[in-house]
Design an enzyme around this catalytic site. Structure first.
Site, mmCIF file in Angstrom:
data_model
loop_
_atom_site.group_PDB
_atom_site.id
_atom_site.type_symbol
_atom_site.label_atom_id
_atom_site.label_comp_id
_atom_site.label_asym_id
_atom_site.label_seq_id
_atom_site.Cartn_x
_atom_site.Cartn_y
_atom_site.Cartn_z
ATOM 1 N N ASP A 164 0.852 -1.182 0.000
ATOM 2 C CA ASP A 164 0.000 0.000 0.000
ATOM 3 C C ASP A 164 0.900 1.249 0.000
ATOM 4 O O ASP A 164 1.767 1.375 -0.848
ATOM 5 C CB ASP A 164 -0.948 -0.095 1.215
ATOM 6 C CG ASP A 164 -1.930 1.053 1.370
ATOM 7 O OD1 ASP A 164 -2.961 1.042 0.686
ATOM 8 O OD2 ASP A 164 -1.662 1.955 2.187
ATOM 9 N N HIS B 38 -7.393 -6.320 -0.402
ATOM 10 C CA HIS B 38 -6.319 -5.347 -0.280
ATOM 11 C C HIS B 38 -5.249 -5.718 0.743
ATOM 12 O O HIS B 38 -4.086 -5.388 0.568
ATOM 13 C CB HIS B 38 -6.919 -3.988 0.104
ATOM 14 C CG HIS B 38 -5.902 -2.903 0.244
ATOM 15 N ND1 HIS B 38 -5.156 -2.443 -0.826
ATOM 16 C CD2 HIS B 38 -5.476 -2.192 1.328
ATOM 17 C CE1 HIS B 38 -4.334 -1.498 -0.406
ATOM 18 N NE2 HIS B 38 -4.511 -1.320 0.897
#
Length: 315
Positions: A108, A290
């Protein structure tokens, strides 16, 4: 599930004008560093499943809470969270351990930092492993303006920049609820709603999908953000335009061997030009959302260790 008491105890290390809270594994494997860079709103604890596996494979594993997170320093100036400072912290950490270079792993926002670090300090990065966020071609417009045009003023990147302090306060008022609602997997598809999605998520009383982690694991994140607040970490977003200007004149092609791990159900966009921008990249896709290394820890470890072995990098 992982027992949080098994996570290494941290050291506070002074580097680059700040103190970083640093967790280590495999210190006995000196000379073989691998640095793990967390995303938002995360913590070095997000690498709890990778640290023992990498140490067992012969690496000195270094997982800092980057500035703004955990018990690391939280400078007050927004500009202190630009890519030159975030990458400078990691270079200073290498200097602290007397390493010329290292393999850097990012998820991320951590991936964004690793890409930027590799552009700014190519001689200090020998390999790149990034999860979720690929390297994108530099756009013609500053990113916040581009996102505002494409996605509107309520898109969280734009909102963080145009309405400083607003989201920070809502997340801090609802820290447990926000993180519980965010760290989910197998969420049902939803129609896009008006409003600022992360503020709505923080105020939602009922989470969707399934939890990514146990209550005791989640408590580590909640405790960290209850202590630190969110402003330091959100200030990373408030530097995206500054970073865009700063990186204008660097060589844009990344030559280091790279592994890019995508989650098939991750909402983050993929880079259509990744192979042009990172010619020595290999791509792995995992069946997850994610929170890749926390949703699929064994598969993530296998992908990383297999790739490192192919690179002739496993000790």
């Amino acid at each position: 599930m992982f027992n949080p008491t098994d996570f290494p105890k941290p050291a506070l290390i002074s580097v680059n004008g700040v103190e970083l809270e640093v967790f280590e594994a495999g210190r006995q494997n000196g000379g073989k560093p691998i640095v793990l860079c967390h995303g938002w709103p995360e913590h070095a604890f997000s690498w709890r499943h990778q640290m023992p596996a990498l140490a067992a494979a012969g690496y000195h594993v270094i997982a800092p809470n980057q500035r703004g997170y955990g018990n690391s320093s939280r400078p007050t100036e927004v500009a202190d969270y630009g890519i030159e400072h975030l990458s400078g912290d990691l270079i200073a950490l290498l200097d602290h351990y007397e390493y010329e270079d290292a393999t850097f792993v990012g998820h991320d926002w951590g991936a964004n930092v690793v890409w930027g670090l590799t552009l700014l300090h190519p001689n200090r990065v020998n390999r790149v492993i990034n999860l979720s966020l690929p390297y994108f071609e530099r756009g013609e417009k500053p990113p916040v303006e581009f996102m505002e045009d494409m996605l509107g003023s309520d898109f969280y990147f734009v909102h963080f920049n145009r309405q400083p302090g607003v989201a920070d306060a809502v997340l801090e008022e609802n820290t447990f609820q926000f993180l519980r609602n965010l760290y989910r997997k197998n969420e049902p598809p939803r129609e896009p709603q008006p409003g600022m999605a992360l503020i709505d998520l923080a105020r939602a009383e009922t989470p969707l999908g399934e939890p990514v982690m146990s209550d005791s694991e989640l408590a580590v994140f909640v405790s960290a953000f209850e202590s630190s607040g969110f402003t330091g970490s959100i200030n990373w977003y408030r530097n995206v335009d500054r970073n865009w200007h700063l990186l204008a004149d660097v060589e844009p092609v990344i030559q280091q061997p790279a592994l890019m791990i995508y989650g098939d159900r991750d909402g983050v966009a993929r880079s259509e030009k990744l192979a042009e921008l990172v010619p020595n990249v290999e791509v792995v896709n995992l069946d997850c959302g994610h929170w890749i290394q926390q949703e699929k820890p064994e598969e993530t470890n296998q992908a990383i260790l297999k790739w490192l072995e192919q690179q002739g990098a496993t000790y």
